[in-house]
Every structure is written in structure tokens, then in C-alpha cells.
Scaffold this motif. Structure first.
Motif, PDB file in Angstrom:
ATOM      1  N   ASP A  66       0.751  -1.262   0.091  1.00  0.00           N
ATOM      2  CA  ASP A  66       0.104   0.057  -0.209  1.00  0.00           C
ATOM      3  C   ASP A  66       0.904   1.348   0.084  1.00  0.00           C
ATOM      4  O   ASP A  66       0.560   2.350   0.731  1.00  0.00           O
ATOM      5  N   GLY A  67       2.054   1.205  -0.752  1.00  0.00           N
ATOM      6  CA  GLY A  67       2.849   2.424  -0.779  1.00  0.00           C
ATOM      7  C   GLY A  67       3.796   2.689   0.107  1.00  0.00           C
ATOM      8  O   GLY A  67       4.723   3.649   0.232  1.00  0.00           O
ATOM      9  N   GLN A  68       3.785   1.781   1.277  1.00  0.00           N
ATOM     10  CA  GLN A  68       4.738   1.925   2.250  1.00  0.00           C
ATOM     11  C   GLN A  68       5.760   0.966   2.437  1.00  0.00           C
ATOM     12  O   GLN A  68       5.217  -0.272   2.277  1.00  0.00           O
ATOM     13  N   PRO A  69       7.112   0.935   2.661  1.00  0.00           N
ATOM     14  CA  PRO A  69       7.911  -0.039   2.858  1.00  0.00           C
ATOM     15  C   PRO A  69       7.459  -0.893   4.063  1.00  0.00           C
ATOM     16  O   PRO A  69       7.282  -0.405   5.267  1.00  0.00           O
ATOM     17  N   SER A  70       7.647  -2.109   3.813  1.00  0.00           N
ATOM     18  CA  SER A  70       6.959  -3.184   5.211  1.00  0.00           C
ATOM     19  C   SER A  70       8.195  -3.953   5.541  1.00  0.00           C
ATOM     20  O   SER A  70       8.203  -4.458   6.656  1.00  0.00           O
ATOM     21  N   GLN A  71       8.867  -4.637   4.478  1.00  0.00           N
ATOM     22  CA  GLN A  71       9.975  -5.632   4.828  1.00  0.00           C
ATOM     23  C   GLN A  71      11.289  -5.042   3.969  1.00  0.00           C
ATOM     24  O   GLN A  71      11.128  -4.654   2.987  1.00  0.00           O
ATOM     25  N   THR A  72      12.467  -5.342   4.592  1.00  0.00           N
ATOM     26  CA  THR A  72      13.573  -5.084   3.969  1.00  0.00           C
ATOM     27  C   THR A  72      14.723  -6.089   4.347  1.00  0.00           C
ATOM     28  O   THR A  72      14.713  -6.873   5.366  1.00  0.00           O
ATOM     29  N   ALA A  73      15.537  -6.535   3.253  1.00  0.00           N
ATOM     30  CA  ALA A  73      16.391  -7.541   3.401  1.00  0.00           C
ATOM     31  C   ALA A  73      17.536  -7.249   2.668  1.00  0.00           C
ATOM     32  O   ALA A  73      17.569  -6.157   1.658  1.00  0.00           O
ATOM     33  N   ASP A  74      18.769  -7.716   2.899  1.00  0.00           N
ATOM     34  CA  ASP A  74      19.907  -7.328   2.222  1.00  0.00           C
ATOM     35  C   ASP A  74      20.375  -8.882   1.533  1.00  0.00           C
ATOM     36  O   ASP A  74      20.808  -9.759   2.329  1.00  0.00           O
ATOM     37  N   LEU A  75      20.664  -8.762   0.415  1.00  0.00           N
ATOM     38  CA  LEU A  75      21.167  -9.972  -0.233  1.00  0.00           C
ATOM     39  C   LEU A  75      22.694 -10.107  -0.728  1.00  0.00           C
ATOM     40  O   LEU A  75      23.182  -8.862  -0.506  1.00  0.00           O
ATOM     41  N   SER A  76      23.026 -10.709  -2.043  1.00  0.00           N
ATOM     42  CA  SER A  76      24.444 -10.722  -2.073  1.00  0.00           C
ATOM     43  C   SER A  76      24.633  -9.227  -3.169  1.00  0.00           C
ATOM     44  O   SER A  76      23.985  -8.936  -4.258  1.00  0.00           O
ATOM     45  N   PRO A  77      25.574  -8.252  -2.584  1.00  0.00           N
ATOM     46  CA  PRO A  77      25.840  -7.075  -3.255  1.00  0.00           C
ATOM     47  C   PRO A  77      26.882  -7.469  -4.572  1.00  0.00           C
ATOM     48  O   PRO A  77      27.366  -6.634  -5.337  1.00  0.00           O
ATOM     49  N   ASP A  78      27.297  -8.678  -4.639  1.00  0.00           N
ATOM     50  CA  ASP A  78      28.235  -9.093  -5.790  1.00  0.00           C
ATOM     51  C   ASP A  78      27.737  -9.647  -7.065  1.00  0.00           C
ATOM     52  O   ASP A  78      28.410  -9.848  -7.997  1.00  0.00           O
ATOM     53  N   ALA A  79      26.127  -9.827  -7.015  1.00  0.00           N
ATOM     54  CA  ALA A  79      25.683 -10.079  -8.435  1.00  0.00           C
ATOM     55  C   ALA A  79      24.235  -9.665  -8.404  1.00  0.00           C
ATOM     56  O   ALA A  79      23.604  -9.045  -7.268  1.00  0.00           O
ATOM     57  N   GLY A  80      23.778  -9.536  -9.571  1.00  0.00           N
ATOM     58  CA  GLY A  80      22.401  -9.014 -10.028  1.00  0.00           C
ATOM     59  C   GLY A  80      21.287  -9.737  -9.243  1.00  0.00           C
ATOM     60  O   GLY A  80      21.465 -10.692  -9.133  1.00  0.00           O
ATOM     61  N   VAL A  81      20.269  -9.028  -8.635  1.00  0.00           N
ATOM     62  CA  VAL A  81      19.154  -9.773  -8.114  1.00  0.00           C
ATOM     63  C   VAL A  81      17.891  -9.672  -8.921  1.00  0.00           C
ATOM     64  O   VAL A  81      17.636  -8.749  -9.658  1.00  0.00           O
ATOM     65  N   ASP A  82      17.309 -10.894  -8.933  1.00  0.00           N
ATOM     66  CA  ASP A  82      15.909 -11.020  -9.841  1.00  0.00           C
ATOM     67  C   ASP A  82      14.968 -11.060  -8.838  1.00  0.00           C
ATOM     68  O   ASP A  82      14.971 -11.342  -7.843  1.00  0.00           O
ATOM     69  N   ALA A  83      13.777 -10.529  -9.463  1.00  0.00           N
ATOM     70  CA  ALA A  83      12.479 -10.404  -8.556  1.00  0.00           C
ATOM     71  C   ALA A  83      11.476 -11.135  -9.211  1.00  0.00           C
ATOM     72  O   ALA A  83      11.098 -10.960 -10.571  1.00  0.00           O
ATOM     73  N   SER A  84      10.411 -11.873  -8.388  1.00  0.00           N
ATOM     74  CA  SER A  84       8.899 -12.004  -8.958  1.00  0.00           C
ATOM     75  C   SER A  84       7.996 -11.793  -7.955  1.00  0.00           C
ATOM     76  O   SER A  84       8.276 -12.016  -6.717  1.00  0.00           O
ATOM     77  N   LEU A  85       6.901 -11.700  -8.389  1.00  0.00           N
ATOM     78  CA  LEU A  85       5.763 -11.430  -7.484  1.00  0.00           C
ATOM     79  C   LEU A  85       4.504 -12.232  -8.019  1.00  0.00           C
ATOM     80  O   LEU A  85       4.216 -11.615  -9.121  1.00  0.00           O
ATOM     81  N   SER A  86       3.420 -12.725  -7.155  1.00  0.00           N
ATOM     82  CA  SER A  86       2.540 -13.340  -7.600  1.00  0.00           C
ATOM     83  C   SER A  86       1.424 -13.017  -6.531  1.00  0.00           C
ATOM     84  O   SER A  86       1.585 -12.316  -5.697  1.00  0.00           O
TER      85      SER A  86
END
Length: 257
Positions: A66-86
Motif C-alpha cells: 500500500d505504498g509503504q515499505p514493510s519489509q527489508t532484506a539484504d542479499l548479495s551485493p556481488d551479483a544482480g538480483v532478480d524478483a518475482s511477485l504473484s
């Protein structure tokens, strides 16, 4: 830029600033998601726009609700990150050095981080998630692509030999077809189940080596679109028709995505 499935809302990702959602009819900005000073590497949105998953090139992953950040995580900074949402959750995944995959899953109520090691001699070149978020592909530098379940990543792996010269990949939504673009301008579409080539062609270019390419497959798996940073033209392959690619001319600048 991306367009919602109902073709009424436009998402615009502004460099090192924010992501805005606009109504295509009125031009009204209906939502703004702030990711200041971060270069986005992947984004995904729910159909109705209430949930968004934004991934930055430094490995930061932020889930907006709903337009507001609710969760944050940090993955590897050494490679591109892919995302998917269903409709039933969100997933972000990144390849870290040494063949380790780092992931983050949100099922609508809680955030869960996961990781696993992929055994193999060749380094991981690219990871990708399908639109249904249940499976992923892992492309290695030796030209082997494996398809794995996110629930059981160390099992149920099928493979596809596409060649070590591949630089870009595209996966159909039903997971039956897999497209590749090679550094020497060749384009191939494979049947994932049999490993056979369904259609193939070549980009019309006289250069020796291809740098900078984007590929996307239509939701029904019948068409493959390819653009490059060496030409402003866009190529469209009719996979079913086995005909030469249509070349869409008219752009005055390159089409990076």
C-alpha cells in the motif's frame, strides 16, 4: 517502464530516485515508491498495485505494501538480483560468488530468508524466476541451464544445453520454452522438455561481438522480442511461424529493455 496486465497503469522507474505508478488515461500519479540513491536491478508488482518488490544493485530488497515499505532484506551485493511477485507472495534471489544462491521469500504475512549451494564446476552466469515464482533457472558459464524448484532447490533439476556463448535469456510463463541470445548474434528458442530447438535466427549486424542485449518472451510463448545496444531496432520472432524476424525500425535511440 512497465505496464500492468490490465493495460491501464504505467510504472516508471526513475534513476536513483523513485518508482511511480500512473494512470494511462488521465496521467495522474496514483502511487510513489521511494528508493533514494539506489540503482534498481529488478522490480515486480501485484496486479492491483497494492504490493511491490524492489531490488537494488547493491543487494537491498524492499517490499512495499500500500505504498509503504514493510519489509527489508539484504542479499548479495556481488551479483544482480532478480524478483518475482504473484498473488500469493514475493520472491527475490541473487547469485553469490562460489555457487551460492541467496533468497528471500514473503508469503503475505512473514519474511523468510533462505540459501543453498549449487554444486558445479562452472560459475553462475544468471539466475531468473518465473512469473509464478515456484521455479527458477540457473545459467552457468559452461552453457548449461538448469531449472529448479524453489521449494526443493537441490532436487528435481532438469537441464538444457544452450552453449557457452549465450549472453541473454528469456523464459516463457508456462516454462515450456526458453530463449537465448548469443554473443555472435544468434537467437534460439528451445523446448525445455526435449532440449530441441523450436526456432532460430540471427540478428542482422556486421559487428564481431554483441554487447548489451535484452530479450523477452510473450506470455503465451509464441513470440520473442530482442533489442540490443548496438542498434535502435527491435526484432520480433514468430516462434510458431518459423519465419524470419520482423525488424521494427523507427527508434532514434537504443532500446535497452
Amino acid at each position: 517502464i512497465s505496464i500492468d496486465r490490465d493495460e491501464r497503469q504505467l510504472w516508471v522507474y526513475r534513476l536513483r530516485d523513485d518508482v511511480i505508478r500512473m494512470n494511462l488515461i488521465s496521467g495522474e500519479v496514483t502511487q510513489s515508491l521511494s528508493m533514494p540513491r539506489l540503482q534498481l536491478s529488478a522490480v515486480a508488482h501485484s496486479h492491483e498495485g497494492s504490493t511491490s518488490l524492489l531490488c537494488a544493485a547493491n543487494g537491498t530488497v524492499v517490499l512495499f505494501q500500500d505504498g509503504q515499505p514493510s519489509q527489508t532484506a539484504d542479499l548479495s551485493p556481488d551479483a544482480g538480483v532478480d524478483a518475482s511477485l504473484s498473488d500469493d507472495g514475493a520472491v527475490a534471489i541473487a547469485a553469490a560468488p562460489g555457487g551460492r544462491l541467496l533468497g528471500w521469500r514473503h508469503d503475505g504475512t512473514a519474511m523468510q530468508e533462505f540459501s543453498f549451494d549449487l554444486v558445479g564446476e562452472a560459475a553462475i552466469l544468471r539466475v531468473g524466476l518465473n512469473a509464478r515464482r515456484r521455479r527458477m533457472f540457473v545459467a552457468r558459464t559452461n552453457g548449461i541451464v538448469s531449472f529448479r524448484s524453489l521449494e526443493t532447490p537441490d532436487h528435481d533439476a532438469s537441464t538444457l544445453a544452450v552453449g557457452a556463448e549465450c549472453v541473454e535469456f528469456a523464459w516463457s510463463r508456462d516454462e515450456r520454452r526458453f530463449g537465448v541470445v548469443t554473443s555472435n548474434f544468434h537467437v534460439r528458442v528451445y523446448d525445455v522438455a526435449t532440449g530441441s530447438i523450436i526456432d532460430q535466427g540471427k540478428l542482422d549486424d556486421t559487428r564481431d561481438y554483441l554487447e548489451g542485449v535484452s530479450a523477452s518472451m510473450s506470455p503465451d510463448g509464441r513470440c520473442l522480442a530482442v533489442s540490443t545496444t548496438v542498434s535502435p531496432d527491435v526484432y520480433l520472432w514468430d516462434i510458431e511461424g518459423h519465419t524470419p524476424a520482423r525488424r521494427l525500425k523507427g527508434h532514434t535511440g537504443i532500446v535497452p529493455a
